[in-house]
Scaffold this active site. Structure first.
Site, PDB file in Angstrom:
ATOM      1  N   GLY A  39      50.896  90.127  40.667  1.00 21.84           N
ATOM      2  CA  GLY A  39      51.097  88.861  41.362  1.00 21.84           C
ATOM      3  C   GLY A  39      50.555  88.937  42.775  1.00 21.84           C
ATOM      4  O   GLY A  39      51.091  88.314  43.697  1.00 21.84           O
ATOM      5  N   SER A  41      47.694  87.962  44.137  1.00 26.03           N
ATOM      6  CA  SER A  41      46.647  87.053  44.602  1.00 26.03           C
ATOM      7  C   SER A  41      47.143  86.007  45.593  1.00 26.03           C
ATOM      8  O   SER A  41      46.342  85.288  46.199  1.00 26.03           O
ATOM      9  CB  SER A  41      45.990  86.342  43.402  1.00 26.03           C
ATOM     10  N   GLY A  43      50.978  84.537  48.055  1.00 27.67           N
ATOM     11  CA  GLY A  43      52.380  84.656  48.410  1.00 27.67           C
ATOM     12  C   GLY A  43      52.798  86.029  48.905  1.00 27.67           C
ATOM     13  O   GLY A  43      52.062  86.723  49.606  1.00 27.67           O
ATOM     14  N   ARG A  64      46.457  86.764  37.206  1.00 27.49           N
ATOM     15  CA  ARG A  64      45.739  86.099  36.114  1.00 27.49           C
ATOM     16  C   ARG A  64      44.457  85.419  36.571  1.00 27.49           C
ATOM     17  O   ARG A  64      43.440  85.463  35.881  1.00 27.49           O
ATOM     18  CB  ARG A  64      46.660  85.061  35.446  1.00 27.49           C
ATOM     19  N   ASP A  93      47.260  89.091  32.323  1.00 20.76           N
ATOM     20  CA  ASP A  93      48.617  88.547  32.293  1.00 20.76           C
ATOM     21  C   ASP A  93      49.566  89.693  31.962  1.00 20.76           C
ATOM     22  O   ASP A  93      49.566  90.206  30.838  1.00 20.76           O
ATOM     23  CB  ASP A  93      48.720  87.446  31.234  1.00 20.76           C
ATOM     24  N   SER A 172      62.918  90.722  43.231  1.00 18.74           N
ATOM     25  CA  SER A 172      63.872  89.798  42.644  1.00 18.74           C
ATOM     26  C   SER A 172      63.955  88.569  43.546  1.00 18.74           C
ATOM     27  O   SER A 172      62.932  88.022  43.949  1.00 18.74           O
ATOM     28  CB  SER A 172      65.229  90.490  42.480  1.00 18.74           C
ATOM     29  N   TYR A 186      65.938  80.390  36.035  1.00 17.23           N
ATOM     30  CA  TYR A 186      65.318  81.373  36.936  1.00 17.23           C
ATOM     31  C   TYR A 186      66.249  82.541  37.280  1.00 17.23           C
ATOM     32  O   TYR A 186      65.872  83.711  37.187  1.00 17.23           O
ATOM     33  CB  TYR A 186      64.893  80.638  38.218  1.00 17.23           C
ATOM     34  N   LYS A 190      66.006  87.080  37.262  1.00 16.52           N
ATOM     35  CA  LYS A 190      66.046  87.904  38.472  1.00 16.52           C
ATOM     36  C   LYS A 190      67.264  88.831  38.482  1.00 16.52           C
ATOM     37  O   LYS A 190      67.209  89.937  39.024  1.00 16.52           O
ATOM     38  CB  LYS A 190      66.032  87.013  39.711  1.00 16.52           C
TER      39      LYS A 190
END
Length: 332
Positions: A39, A41, A43, A64, A93, A172, A186, A190
């Site tokens: 993840g 790419s 944030g 992805r 993925d 998390s 969600y 977590k």
């Protein structure tokens, strides 16, 4: 007598502070280390990659979207501290096919060496009332947020144990410490990471491999902006009780805690309180940390009850307003 007891307590606390560094894990050195970020790419994941790169690490980014990966690669490379550093991009993925995840991580290790630190940051969110969320959303979130962390971790753990060193980070959320209105799909994904991390830490601690669970608050990221578009009113009002953090700030804290081998990683005063409140039987990295939990648990529980009361009040008020509005519409 009271003075003697107080002196004993003070001496005991000082002894704990002195002994604590001796039993804490040694810090992981990032210069020349191979850090994998899923993840990565955008944030928090991207900011973690940048922070590690600034400290001299070699980076493998996994996500992805290949175009986003290449853009992020160019952005990260601006922060190089030497000519030898490399940013490797892999489009896959991490939640779908374990064998594929295992193969790409083998390729990454062939190019940049064994993984010293894996940061599982791939994730997604869906908000809404329980009965309004599509059933397949529950399945998708569990696949991405939970299995998307299981697969990469499973692919690197054997090598870490063989080398007697390594760090694995599970990103998390504060919604993985406290169940809130609108997060029924969600939050469980977590929470699951916490259980995985505790069990895995017990397995790998003798091999000098340490697990970190990060509980970031609401953070200013593209994913958070997208999530906010579908939040129920109750969720929005509850979210307003805490401030939104910057991704760079969160990333710095996570990286610091990970290289030190801390099991819990939290940001801000609310995060600190939640980590102590939900510590339960989670591992501690130092005697000092355990002492803080013992001393602060009671008072933080009292504060937490006030928070829960205010959240329940918000939900009840929104329900009454909604029913009043529906009743008014029927009489027109």
């Amino acid at each position: 007598m009271l003075l003697l007891a107080a002196a004993f307590i003070v001496a005991f606390v000082l002894l704990l502070y002195m002994v604590s560094p001796l039993i804490s894990p040694k810090s992981l050195k990032l210069p020349g280390a191979h850090v994998v970020v899923t993840g990565g790419s955008s944030g928090i994941g991207k900011c973690i990659a940048i922070e590690c790169y600034k400290q001299g690490a070699f980076i493998t980014l996994i996500a992805r979207d290949e175009n986003k990966l290449l853009q992020t690669k160019k952005e990260i490379e601006k922060y190089s501290v030497n000519d030898k550093q490399v940013v490797l991009c892999i489009s896959v993925d991490v939640s779908k096919d374990y064998e594929q995840v295992e193969n790409v991580l083998k390729q990454a290790q062939e190019k940049l060496g064994p993984v010293d630190m894996l940061v599982n940051c791939a994730g997604t969110s869906v908000t809404g009332k329980f009965e309004d969320i599509e059933v397949n959303s529950f399945e998708r979130l569990m696949a991405v947020n939970y299995l998307g962390s299981v697969y990469p971790s499973r692919a690197v753990i054997t090598t870490m144990k063989e080398r007697r060193m390594g760090r694995i980070v599970f990103v998390s959320s504060q919604a993985g410490q406290l169940g809130l209105f609108g997060y029924t799909a969600y939050s469980p994904t977590k929470f699951a990471l916490r259980g995985l991390a505790e069990a895995l830490q017990m397995e790998v601690k003798p091999y000098n491999v340490y697990i970190t669970v990060a509980y970031p608050p609401d953070t200013d990221t593209p994913g958070f902006a997208e999530e906010s578009k579908t939040k129920p009113l109750e969720t929005k009002l509850i979210s307003e009780t805490s401030s939104v953090c910057q991704a760079e700030q969160v990333a710095r804290v996570i990286v610091k805690d990970a290289i030190q081998g801390n099991f819990n990683s939290s940001v801000g005063s609310d995060g600190y309180m939640l980590s102590i409140l939900t510590s339960g039987m989670s591992p501690v990295t130092s005697i000092t940390e355990g002492l803080q939990q013992v001393v602060c648990m009671g008072i933080f529980r009292i504060i937490g009850l006030f928070y829960l009361g205010s959240f329940d009040s918000i939900v009840r008020r929104c329900m009454m307003q909604r029913e009043k509005s529906e009743s008014a519409d029927k009489t027109e």
